[in-house]
Design an enzyme around this catalytic site. Structure first.
Site, PDB file in Angstrom:
ATOM      1  N   GLU A 189      -5.715 -13.741 -67.398  1.00 18.13           N
ATOM      2  CA  GLU A 189      -5.347 -13.784 -65.982  1.00 18.13           C
ATOM      3  C   GLU A 189      -5.564 -15.189 -65.404  1.00 18.13           C
ATOM      4  O   GLU A 189      -4.757 -15.650 -64.593  1.00 18.13           O
ATOM      5  CB  GLU A 189      -6.106 -12.712 -65.202  1.00 18.13           C
ATOM      6  CG  GLU A 189      -5.611 -11.317 -65.572  1.00 18.13           C
ATOM      7  CD  GLU A 189      -6.365 -10.207 -64.888  1.00 18.13           C
ATOM      8  OE1 GLU A 189      -5.727  -9.442 -64.159  1.00 18.13           O
ATOM      9  OE2 GLU A 189      -7.602 -10.118 -65.088  1.00 18.13           O
ATOM     10  N   GLU A 229      -8.152  -4.498 -71.427  1.00 17.19           N
ATOM     11  CA  GLU A 229      -8.963  -3.652 -70.542  1.00 17.19           C
ATOM     12  C   GLU A 229      -8.646  -2.167 -70.679  1.00 17.19           C
ATOM     13  O   GLU A 229      -9.525  -1.318 -70.555  1.00 17.19           O
ATOM     14  CB  GLU A 229      -8.763  -4.061 -69.072  1.00 17.19           C
ATOM     15  CG  GLU A 229      -9.328  -5.404 -68.707  1.00 17.19           C
ATOM     16  CD  GLU A 229      -8.335  -6.540 -68.885  1.00 17.19           C
ATOM     17  OE1 GLU A 229      -8.511  -7.559 -68.225  1.00 17.19           O
ATOM     18  OE2 GLU A 229      -7.404  -6.423 -69.697  1.00 17.19           O
TER      19      GLU A 229
END
Length: 162
Positions: free
Chosen positions: A78, A98
């Protein structure tokens, strides 16, 4: 960690304010971009969180280039997604793992990734946690260049060029 986030914030703000700085290159420790899972249980201090830092990178008026040598995973990817350009070593891998622990990326990776590589490819990465090699990332448009040499030097070269 909060220390890394604070350091990123401080250095980005300093670089943006310094007229002698023309571009910024970000590289992770030992060439890796990763978020520490223990950060999920740490309280946010002074409004410091991964999402706002990634947005700060994205809003920089100066070009920001990510140099990915090893892996860019989860919050680390990210951070790289917030950069204006991404250079990856041919052996690098990227992913948003995740989901494998029941979470979704929380620093706007679910918005930035589809903008770069399209919805079908992004959904595959987001929902499976699959890592992709640098060569596939290049074909998808996730990275701008794949190199076999020193990734940081290549990122600095690109930053100087743009």
């Amino acid at each position: 960690s909060l220390t890394v986030l604070q350091e990123l914030e401080d250095r980005l703000k300093r670089a943006d304010a310094d007229p002698s700085v023309k571009a910024v290159t970000i590289c992770g420790e030992n060439g890796n971009f990763r978020a520490d899972i223990r950060g999920f249980s740490s309280p946010k201090r002074h409004g410091i969180g991964l999402g706002p830092i990634v947005s700060l990178i994205e809003r920089s008026e100066k070009p920001v280039v990510a140099a990915i040598e090893g892996v860019a995973l989860g919050g680390g990817l990210e951070v790289a997604l917030g950069c204006h350009y991404r250079i990856a070593h041919v052996k690098a891998r990227m992913g948003l793992p995740e989901v494998t622990i029941g979470l979704l990326p929380g620093a706007e990776g679910t918005q930035r990734l589809p903008r770069l590589i399209g919805v079908p490819a992004a959904l595959d990465m987001i929902t499976t946690g699959r890592y992709i090699p640098a060569t596939e990332a290049l074909k998808l448009g996730l990275v701008d260049e794949v190199v076999e040499e020193n990734t940081v030097e290549a990122a600095i070269h690109l930053a100087n060029k743009v």
